[in-house]
Design a protein around this motif. Sequence first.
Motif, short mmCIF file in Angstrom:
data_model
loop_
_atom_site.label_atom_id
_atom_site.label_comp_id
_atom_site.label_asym_id
_atom_site.label_seq_id
_atom_site.Cartn_x
_atom_site.Cartn_y
_atom_site.Cartn_z
N GLU A 81 39.25 45.30 41.06
CA GLU A 81 40.15 44.44 41.82
C GLU A 81 40.82 45.18 42.97
OE1 GLU A 81 42.26 45.24 37.79
OE2 GLU A 81 40.22 45.08 38.58
N ASN A 82 40.85 46.51 42.90
CA ASN A 82 41.37 47.32 44.00
C ASN A 82 40.26 47.78 44.93
OD1 ASN A 82 44.01 47.16 42.93
ND2 ASN A 82 43.60 48.87 41.55
N LEU A 83 39.18 48.28 44.36
CA LEU A 83 38.08 48.80 45.16
C LEU A 83 37.36 47.70 45.94
CD1 LEU A 83 36.59 51.41 42.65
CD2 LEU A 83 38.06 51.84 44.62
N GLY A 84 37.50 46.47 45.49
CA GLY A 84 36.88 45.35 46.20
C GLY A 84 37.46 45.13 47.59
N PHE A 144 34.84 50.60 52.64
CA PHE A 144 33.59 51.34 52.42
C PHE A 144 32.78 50.76 51.26
CE2 PHE A 144 36.34 54.44 54.54
CZ PHE A 144 35.49 54.89 55.55
N LEU A 145 33.38 49.85 50.51
CA LEU A 145 32.71 49.25 49.36
C LEU A 145 32.55 47.74 49.46
CD1 LEU A 145 34.56 51.26 46.54
CD2 LEU A 145 32.28 51.73 47.46
N ARG A 146 33.46 47.09 50.15
CA ARG A 146 33.45 45.63 50.22
C ARG A 146 32.22 45.11 50.96
NH1 ARG A 146 37.26 41.63 49.42
NH2 ARG A 146 36.95 39.71 50.61
N GLU A 179 35.09 37.05 40.41
CA GLU A 179 36.10 37.53 41.36
C GLU A 179 36.07 39.04 41.52
OE1 GLU A 179 40.91 37.30 42.26
OE2 GLU A 179 39.99 35.90 40.84
N TYR A 180 35.73 39.77 40.48
CA TYR A 180 35.70 41.22 40.55
C TYR A 180 34.46 41.75 41.28
CZ TYR A 180 39.52 41.72 37.14
OH TYR A 180 40.72 41.69 36.50
N CYS A 181 33.33 41.10 41.08
CA CYS A 181 32.06 41.67 41.53
C CYS A 181 31.53 41.10 42.84
CB CYS A 181 31.00 41.49 40.44
SG CYS A 181 31.36 42.36 38.90
N LEU A 182 31.64 39.79 43.04
CA LEU A 182 31.04 39.19 44.23
C LEU A 182 31.62 39.68 45.55
CD1 LEU A 182 30.42 35.58 42.92
CD2 LEU A 182 28.70 37.14 43.86
N PRO A 205 36.40 35.19 50.87
CA PRO A 205 37.72 35.19 51.51
C PRO A 205 38.46 36.50 51.25
CG PRO A 205 37.32 33.09 50.45
CD PRO A 205 36.18 33.98 50.06
N ARG A 206 39.17 36.99 52.24
CA ARG A 206 39.74 38.33 52.18
C ARG A 206 40.77 38.51 51.07
NH1 ARG A 206 38.11 41.90 55.19
NH2 ARG A 206 39.84 43.24 54.55
N LYS A 207 41.38 37.44 50.59
CA LYS A 207 42.39 37.60 49.55
C LYS A 207 41.81 37.94 48.18
CE LYS A 207 42.71 32.63 48.52
NZ LYS A 207 43.64 31.48 48.43
N TYR A 208 40.49 37.84 48.06
CA TYR A 208 39.84 38.18 46.79
C TYR A 208 39.17 39.55 46.88
CZ TYR A 208 40.36 33.17 46.00
OH TYR A 208 40.86 31.90 45.87
#
Length: 301
Positions: A173-176, A180-182, A201-204, A266-269
Amino acid sequence: MASTVSFSLRTCIKQFSALSKRTPFDFPIRTRFKRFIVTCNTPRHLHFETLTSRQKDQVHLFVDALLEWNKKMNLTAITEESEVMERHVEDSLAIIPPIRNLYSSHCSTIPCDGIKLVDVGTGAGLPGLIIAIACPEWQVTLMESMNKRCLFLEHAVGHTGLTNVHVVRGRAENLGHDLFLREKFDVVVARAVAEMRILAEYCLPMVRVGGLFLAAKGHDPLEEVTNAEKAIEMMGASLLQICPVESHSPYGQRTAVVCLKERHTPRKYPRDPVIYYCTAPRTKEQTLLNPTWKDSPSGKV
């Protein structure tokens, strides 16, 4: 009286598919032959036997390290090498064919040989480290939040001589939100991490547009997947396929739930778990993603 027959899993599927109706997920439902018993005689290490001698040696080195470190920390509840091979290694190898097949047919912009894959909540490196051994041409990232497990993963990577693995410590939920990862990975996988609605929500958010998200599930994930459809759509993806995987361990049928990323998330996720507790009423969107979230009566976390 029920009878027992022995034949291959492939033959079993072909015979039953003619008798079974299909669901919208292309998944066979039960037939009227409720008392028919089938015993499938298949190799216990079917996928392992397809590896090269060097890859087999690397797997054994990993299993040895896993069992040794497991004496000092909680990496797996399994303590026998044969069980690790059947329950963990075979299950991990079994999801590679669906990844290859679906990636080749739906994600042709990048060659299958150059896949960038991340295993979210990898734990002891399952399935990500096993995938890295079997697919040395892929670049594999192991994502794990616990420091002691990351120390084991770094040891296992060095012990097996892998050069295509990168270990990242942190929560999805943080690294998403890390630039460099998103949306930088062709394929995201998760095994035994959380229910599908949460995994979406965590992976997509880490899957590139046009990439795949694969969740390894048990034998009957239809209800869980149905409950997650809205969450998957909110993350910019759609359900591509639910397919049984050829895992012949004695612990039951495994299923791969595969989603195709069609547009930017969406950027909030993903959201920080701190917002799971709030004084304001939940929105319809929040309820769809996780109806179990609770409102804090004090307004504090």
